[in-house]
Design a protein around this motif. Structure first.
Motif, mmCIF file in Angstrom:
data_model
loop_
_atom_site.group_PDB
_atom_site.id
_atom_site.type_symbol
_atom_site.label_atom_id
_atom_site.label_comp_id
_atom_site.label_asym_id
_atom_site.label_seq_id
_atom_site.Cartn_x
_atom_site.Cartn_y
_atom_site.Cartn_z
ATOM 1 N N ASP A 16 9.691 -21.576 17.433
ATOM 2 C CA ASP A 16 8.850 -22.013 18.550
ATOM 3 C C ASP A 16 7.429 -21.500 18.370
ATOM 4 O O ASP A 16 6.462 -22.211 18.605
ATOM 5 N N ARG A 17 7.332 -20.231 17.951
ATOM 6 C CA ARG A 17 6.031 -19.623 17.702
ATOM 7 C C ARG A 17 6.137 -18.753 16.457
ATOM 8 O O ARG A 17 7.171 -18.145 16.193
ATOM 9 N N VAL A 18 5.079 -18.680 15.703
ATOM 10 C CA VAL A 18 5.015 -17.788 14.548
ATOM 11 C C VAL A 18 4.113 -16.628 14.942
ATOM 12 O O VAL A 18 2.925 -16.806 15.175
ATOM 13 N N ASN A 19 4.693 -15.430 15.090
ATOM 14 C CA ASN A 19 3.871 -14.272 15.420
ATOM 15 C C ASN A 19 3.947 -13.247 14.303
ATOM 16 O O ASN A 19 4.758 -13.349 13.389
ATOM 17 N N GLY A 20 3.090 -12.239 14.402
ATOM 18 C CA GLY A 20 2.958 -11.278 13.314
ATOM 19 C C GLY A 20 4.211 -10.496 13.014
ATOM 20 O O GLY A 20 4.429 -10.072 11.873
ATOM 21 N N GLY A 21 5.047 -10.282 14.027
ATOM 22 C CA GLY A 21 6.261 -9.518 13.806
ATOM 23 C C GLY A 21 7.373 -10.308 13.157
ATOM 24 O O GLY A 21 8.425 -9.736 12.819
ATOM 25 N N GLY A 22 7.179 -11.604 12.965
ATOM 26 C CA GLY A 22 8.201 -12.435 12.352
ATOM 27 C C GLY A 22 7.989 -12.617 10.861
ATOM 28 O O GLY A 22 8.125 -11.682 10.067
#
Length: 807
Positions: free
Chosen positions: A650-656
């Motif tokens: 759904d979202r790409v964030n830095g922790g992924g």
């Protein structure tokens, strides 16, 4: 005596025809006839003898021909000048090497590397001389007999043949061309003679070694050594040198790998060279008897600039020209041997990490996946050496280097710099509390940043609009709380924060590195490489030195001086180490927990750009600092795009994905080295717990009440564990990133007599009224009405940088 008494003698009948009065002439003729009778008359040539010239004719012809030859020689010598080098003679590639000497890339089509004769070992020189011209150092520049023989055979149609000395071959390679014509041979003759008068034998031999073709697109002995044996010329064995010398006679035909059937001929030529070396006294017969044929390696495809090579070459060239080591025009002439700091194993590990954690997750069925870009860089903190870099999927498909571009916001990866600045400057909160990892801040969503004179009008939203209430700096870092760090930037001073970032390694010319409270949220568009340098400074205990990509540069055997890399303590060790200690919990239980997969002590920080257009993870171990960024960009228009829905998320964030890629790379890059613990010298008292203070808490339309320490009705109740927030409210949908909502109101007093100032913000109309404690400690009561953005640090931009989407 009278005439009638004169007596006449009878005349010779043969003289009867003589006219009177011709007596004198007759006498002379008789005398001449007498002389002729004394010489032997040569008989006239008859029969078959008439077909051959007389010796007089031969001598005359020889003399005439000699005069013509001498005249022609002098005329030719005067008319034929030594020309400029032919178009391809000086063309060279710039050759780039990994630090271990492995070839990384060549940036030109011509595979040639010039070396000085002193760099070519004697065994290699002797092998070439034995193969091509054993009397080179003792004979004239031209071999007249061989040249005329070759010229005659060429002119009479008996095949195009050589017959040149090394000097003549060099002239052909460097000044003329490869065509075999009488005119070219004539020019070669005169140029060789002139060249022999102007250059030494060593100079000519060096030129010959650097211009000769050895097959496999290798021009020059150095390129040949790499093409056939993967080594430099100085490392060639005698057997290998003899094989390369053999190739000069028939480069392609004697390549025993490409043409296995040619091995008998190549072996014969190889033996000829070795035997010649023995004959000339250049090789011991005992060593000759034990020498085995050195089968060359497989022919490798041309190392162009595809894949990562182009990005790496581009970055190295920018480093060389940007630091004034070589100007752009000089670099373009080629011939440079550039040894980089890049580590081949680490570079391969970076490529593999991106492939496994990003590229394999893309799908042709998902439209956002076509926009996914990746950039990465890795630096050894102690030396500043860039050991790996990831620029993009392929240089031939995407020209822009994602590791060096400066157009994506760094997001919350900038927040550690705010804290570092707070420690370095011994900063305090608005109510005078020293800023440490245990200092409490108000993490209320969209809380207005307060300055010395009141509200600044800037009220950034937290991710998903979560309210955290009173939380420590440590927890705010783990959760990447925007409200806390925007206020901290104001407390420290935006100018000081900016200076700290520059001192760590962020270029002062970085776009949007603006000195305002929003600087904490990372609107600045530093490159991946810039950010890696800054984090490497933290890992190096505050000692900063500019990164380096180049270990050594030579041209034509001469080393080019590189600038000394000087490091200096730009930030105190206590400030850097306290920041490292703070970031440890981000990996241990915060937004960067995926980085634990590196399997060794590590710290880091996640970050996301506005509207999720980029997701970052920046982190380090004691011996390696690395940054990974996943970016969104339309491949057709070049427009930055959100990463919503990319990679099946759904979202790409830095922790992924970025943190996972970071961990995979770091584990592989450091697999062969023992894990190191951080050696930290933190600021005194940085771990001492603190109590929540009165600073800057807001209420919703509440009355002015004395000693009100937490009057915000939207904040959750104080948690039992002061290091963790209470359960947040239900997250709202992602915001649009268009800046915070302004506030209006009237505030009086304040703990220190400097009440919060309500003011109209750019983002919209205000809804809350701040209240202060009437009658400050210092008795400096104030009544500050809502006003323009000049107060409290000024209104800052409402659109860019006011909203961080990804943490």
């Amino acid at each position: 005596m009278s005439d009638e008494h004169q007596t006449w003698a009878p005349r010779d009948p043969s003289a009867a025809s003589t006219s009177p009065g011709d007596g004198e002439g007759a006498q002379g003729s008789a005398s001449e006839t007498g002389k002729k009778k004394g010489r032997t008359k040569r008989p006239r040539r008859t029969g078959w003898r008439r077909l051959f010239p007389t010796w007089r004719m031969v001598l005359g012809s020889v003399l005439v021909a000699g005069l013509l030859l001498v005249g022609g020689f002098f005329a030719g010598y005067q008319l034929v000048d030594i020309p400029a080098a032919n178009a391809g003679a000086d063309a060279q590639s710039n050759v780039y090497f990994y630090k271990d000497g492995t070839v990384l890339a060549r940036d030109g089509e011509v595979n040639r590397e010039k070396v000085k004769l002193s760099q070519v070992p004697p065994n290699v020189q002797h092998a070439v001389l034995a193969a091509e011209d054993r009397d080179f150092y003792s004979q004239p520049a031209v071999d007249v007999r061989a040249m005329f023989r070759a010229g005659w055979n060429t002119a009479t149609g008996k095949g195009k043949q050589g017959g040149s000395t090394i000097t003549q071959q060099y002239v052909k390679n460097y000044y003329l061309g490869q065509e075999r014509t009488v005119v070219r041979k004539a020019k070669e003759f005169f140029i060789a003679i002139k060249l022999n008068r102007e250059q030494s034998k060593d100079q000519i031999f060096e030129g010959y070694l650097n211009t000769s073709y050895f097959g496999r697109n290798a021009y020059g002995i150095q390129a040949a050594a790499q093409a056939y044996y993967g080594k430099n010329v100085e490392d060639l064995t005698t057997a290998e040198a003899a094989y390369l010398a053999s190739l000069l006679n028939a480069p392609s035909a004697y390549d025993v790998v490409a043409h296995p059937d040619s091995k008998p001929a190549a072996l014969s030529r190889w033996n000829y060279v070795l035997d010649g070396m023995v004959k000339e006294g250049w090789l011991d017969s005992g060593e000759r008897s034990t020498t085995e044929f050195p089968v060359p390696g497989e022919a490798k495809p041309s190392t162009g600039l595809s894949g990562q090579r182009g990005y790496l070459v581009q970055a190295v060239e920018q480093y060389l020209t940007g630091n004034g080591i070589i100007d752009e025009k000089t670099l373009a002439t080629g011939g440079h041997r550039i040894t980089t700091t890049l580590d081949k194993k680490k570079q391969d590990a970076f490529v593999a990490a991106v492939k496994n954690n990003v590229m394999k997750k893309r799908s042709d069925d998902r439209e956002p996946d076509k926009n996914v870009r990746v950039g990465g860089a890795s630096i050894v903190p102690e030396t500043g050496e860039v050991v790996a870099m990831y620029g993009g999927v392929d240089y031939t498909q995407q020209y822009v280097n994602n590791a060096t571009r400066r157009d994506y916001q760094v997001g919350s990866t900038f927040k550690p710099f705010v804290f570092t600045s707070a420690i370095a400057n011994d900063s305090t909160t608005q109510d005078g509390r020293r800023i440490t990892p245990e200092t409490y801040y108000d993490g209320t969503n969209k809380r207005t940043v307060q300055g010395p004179q009141g509200s600044t009008g800037y009220d950034p939203a937290n991710e998903d609009d979560v309210d955290y209430g009173q939380i420590t700096v440590r927890t705010a870092t783990d959760k990447s709380v925007n409200a806390v760090y925007a206020q901290m930037a104001q407390d420290v001073g935006p100018e000081k924060v900016r200076d700290t970032a520059v001192a760590l390694g962020i270029p002062k010319t970085t776009p949007d590195l603006t000195a305002s409270p929003s600087i904490a949220l990372g609107p600045a568009t530093a490159s991946v490489l810039d950010l890696t340098e800054a984090y490497a400074t933290l890992a190096n205990h505050g000692r900063h030195g500019p990164y380096t990509l180049v270990d050594k540069v030579t041209k034509d055997g001469t080393e080019i001086e590189l600038p000394d890399r000087k490091t200096e303590q730009t930030i105190s060790r206590e400030a850097a180490d306290t920041t490292t200690a703070l970031l440890r919990s981000v990996v241990e239980g915060g937004t960067g927990s995926a980085a634990q997969a590196a399997g060794r002590p590590a710290v880091g920080k996640t970050g996301t750009a506005e509207e999720d257009k980029a997701a970052w993870f920046a982190g380090y171990t004691p011996d390696l600092a690395t940054v990974v960024a996943v970016m969104g960009q339309d491949p057709d228009s070049g427009t930055q795009t959100p990463l919503y829905g990319a990679l099946g998320l759904d979202r790409v964030n830095g922790g992924g994905v970025p943190a996972e890629t970071w961990a995979a790379y770091t584990e592989a890059a450091l697999r062969s080295s023992p894990a190191q613990e951080f050696d930290l010298r933190t600021a005194p008292g940085s771990d001492e717990p603190q109590e929540p203070g009165d600073e800057g808490t807001d209420t919703i339309d509440g009355p002015d009440t004395p000693d009100d320490t937490d009057s915000s009705s939207t904040s959750p109740s104080a948690p039992a564990d002061p290091t963790t927030p209470s359960a947040p409210t239900t997250p709202a949908p992602p915001g649009n990133g268009d800046g915070g909502t302004g506030t209006t109101g009237d505030a009086t007093g304040g703990t220190d007599g400097g009440g919060t100032t309500g003011e109209t913000g750019d983002g919209g109309t205000g809804t809350s009224t701040g209240t202060g404690t009437e009658g400050g400690t210092d008795g400096d009561n104030g009544d500050s009405d809502g006003d323009t953005g000049a107060l409290g640090g000024g209104l800052i931009e409402g659109v860019r940088g006011a909203r961080e989407q990804g943490e």
